[in-house]
Design a protein around this motif. Structure first.
Motif, PDB file in Angstrom:
ATOM      1  N   VAL A  42       4.137   1.394  -4.521  1.00 21.48           N
ATOM      2  CA  VAL A  42       2.964   1.294  -5.405  1.00 21.48           C
ATOM      3  C   VAL A  42       2.083   0.160  -4.880  1.00 21.48           C
ATOM      4  N   ARG A  43       0.960  -0.066  -5.532  1.00 18.47           N
ATOM      5  CA  ARG A  43       0.105  -1.190  -5.133  1.00 18.47           C
ATOM      6  C   ARG A  43       0.590  -2.442  -5.861  1.00 18.47           C
ATOM      7  N   SER A  44       1.461  -3.188  -5.203  1.00 16.70           N
ATOM      8  CA  SER A  44       1.961  -4.439  -5.784  1.00 16.70           C
ATOM      9  C   SER A  44       1.187  -5.613  -5.201  1.00 16.70           C
ATOM     10  N   PRO A  87      -1.486   1.600  -9.866  1.00 18.64           N
ATOM     11  CA  PRO A  87      -1.132   2.930  -9.356  1.00 18.64           C
ATOM     12  C   PRO A  87      -1.889   3.227  -8.057  1.00 18.64           C
ATOM     13  N   ALA A  88      -1.411   4.241  -7.339  1.00 18.11           N
ATOM     14  CA  ALA A  88      -2.015   4.608  -6.054  1.00 18.11           C
ATOM     15  C   ALA A  88      -3.492   4.959  -6.197  1.00 18.11           C
ATOM     16  N   SER A  89      -3.866   5.507  -7.344  1.00 17.44           N
ATOM     17  CA  SER A  89      -5.234   6.015  -7.498  1.00 17.44           C
ATOM     18  C   SER A  89      -6.271   4.933  -7.810  1.00 17.44           C
ATOM     19  N   HIS A  93       0.851  -1.198   0.000  1.00 18.67           N
ATOM     20  CA  HIS A  93       0.000   0.000   0.000  1.00 18.67           C
ATOM     21  C   HIS A  93       0.876   1.233   0.000  1.00 18.67           C
ATOM     22  N   PRO A  94       0.408   2.321  -0.608  1.00 18.88           N
ATOM     23  CA  PRO A  94       1.210   3.548  -0.563  1.00 18.88           C
ATOM     24  C   PRO A  94       1.423   4.081   0.847  1.00 18.88           C
ATOM     25  N   ALA A  95       0.389   4.086   1.682  1.00 23.32           N
ATOM     26  CA  ALA A  95       0.567   4.689   3.013  1.00 23.32           C
ATOM     27  C   ALA A  95      -0.639   4.393   3.895  1.00 23.32           C
ATOM     28  N   TYR A 124      -3.647   5.475   6.558  1.00 24.17           N
ATOM     29  CA  TYR A 124      -4.636   6.577   6.608  1.00 24.17           C
ATOM     30  C   TYR A 124      -4.901   7.174   5.223  1.00 24.17           C
ATOM     31  N   THR A 125      -4.977   6.296   4.229  1.00 24.09           N
ATOM     32  CA  THR A 125      -5.339   6.760   2.883  1.00 24.09           C
ATOM     33  C   THR A 125      -6.644   6.042   2.512  1.00 24.09           C
ATOM     34  N   PRO A 126      -7.505   6.718   1.770  1.00 23.03           N
ATOM     35  CA  PRO A 126      -8.865   6.179   1.615  1.00 23.03           C
ATOM     36  C   PRO A 126      -8.943   4.869   0.840  1.00 23.03           C
ATOM     37  N   VAL A 127      -8.235   4.801  -0.292  1.00 25.01           N
ATOM     38  CA  VAL A 127      -8.345   3.584  -1.106  1.00 25.01           C
ATOM     39  C   VAL A 127      -7.780   2.387  -0.340  1.00 25.01           C
ATOM     40  N   CYS A 128      -6.627   2.573   0.303  1.00 29.26           N
ATOM     41  CA  CYS A 128      -6.011   1.493   1.079  1.00 29.26           C
ATOM     42  C   CYS A 128      -6.938   1.019   2.186  1.00 29.26           C
ATOM     43  N   THR A 129      -7.653   1.948   2.791  1.00 30.05           N
ATOM     44  CA  THR A 129      -8.577   1.589   3.867  1.00 30.05           C
ATOM     45  C   THR A 129      -9.636   0.618   3.337  1.00 30.05           C
TER      46      THR A 129
END
Ligand code: BEZ
Length: 211
Positions: A121-123, A140-142, A37-39, A41-46
């Motif tokens: 990146v999202r691997s 990609p992160a998005s 995950h990129p980081a 507290y990010t919305p997509v990762c959540t």
């Protein structure tokens, strides 16, 4: 050097939300999915972590263990998990690696400097019971990943590891499969007793053999 299909997945030791993990020992005789995950507290990762938590029964059915990675520290992961559980209405029930010095991220080539030199990146790596890399995805992160697709690939990988078949476009568990080109026409009846259809000499289909 980046990893490629068929390479041995690198072993590592890492701090995770479920304690220190030695990757190979933790995998045991399971298949593995390692995804970054990129980081925190990010919305997509959540949403992604919540989705993987809700799919745990599906992964377990297939003898697959999942492990996530974010370069943020462990304390951050623990607080973020509370948010994930709350907002995604689930319980994160698999480990998240804390990788603040990019040790595992570098080993698996999860930093793509022209996208970002600070975040992974999202691997996705699917690793077989033989510890070989069976699939690599990079998003990609998005763009959040489709974990139903990852389950679909697992179904295909586990089927094709045991039978001389391949799975066609958009195949899903239960659909007909294609007979491997290495199988001669005269051997098909014995190998695939459910029958087959010969559409072209190189395109022969059969009902899924393990159903
Ligand atoms: C996200 O997970 O929502 C995200 C992370 C980095 C950049 C954009 C979105």
């Amino acid at each position: 050097m980046s990893l490629r299909l068929g390479d041995t997945a690198p072993d590592f030791t890492a701090e995770t939300t479920e304690g220190k993990i030695e990757f190979y020992n933790w995998l045991g005789s399971s298949w593995g999915i390692l995804f970054s995950h990129p980081a925190d507290y990010t919305p997509v990762c959540t949403t992604e972590l919540g989705t993987v938590a809700k799919l745990q029964d599906e992964f377990k059915k297939r003898n697959v263990k999942t492990i996530a990675l974010s370069v943020d520290p462990l304390e951050s992961h623990f607080s973020w998990i509370k948010d994930i559980n709350e907002t995604q209405k689930t319980i994160v029930n698999f480990p998240i690696i804390a990788d603040p010095v990019f040790e595992v991220a570098k080993l698996y080539d999860m930093i793509h400097p022209n996208a970002s030199d600070k975040f992974t990146v999202r691997s996705v790596f699917i690793i077989g019971t033989d510890k070989k890399v069976k699939l690599i995805l990079t998003y990609p992160a998005s763009t959040g990943r489709n974990f139903d697709e990852i389950l679909r690939v697992i179904d295909s990988l586990q089927l094709t590891a045991n039978y001389s078949v391949a799975t066609p476009a958009n195949w899903k568990d239960g659909d007909d499969v294609v007979i491997a080109p290495t199988i001669k026409d005269e051997d098909i009846a014995a190998k695939f007793p459910k029958g087959h259809t010969r559409i072209k000499p190189y395109l022969r289909t059969t009902p899924q053999p393990n159903k």
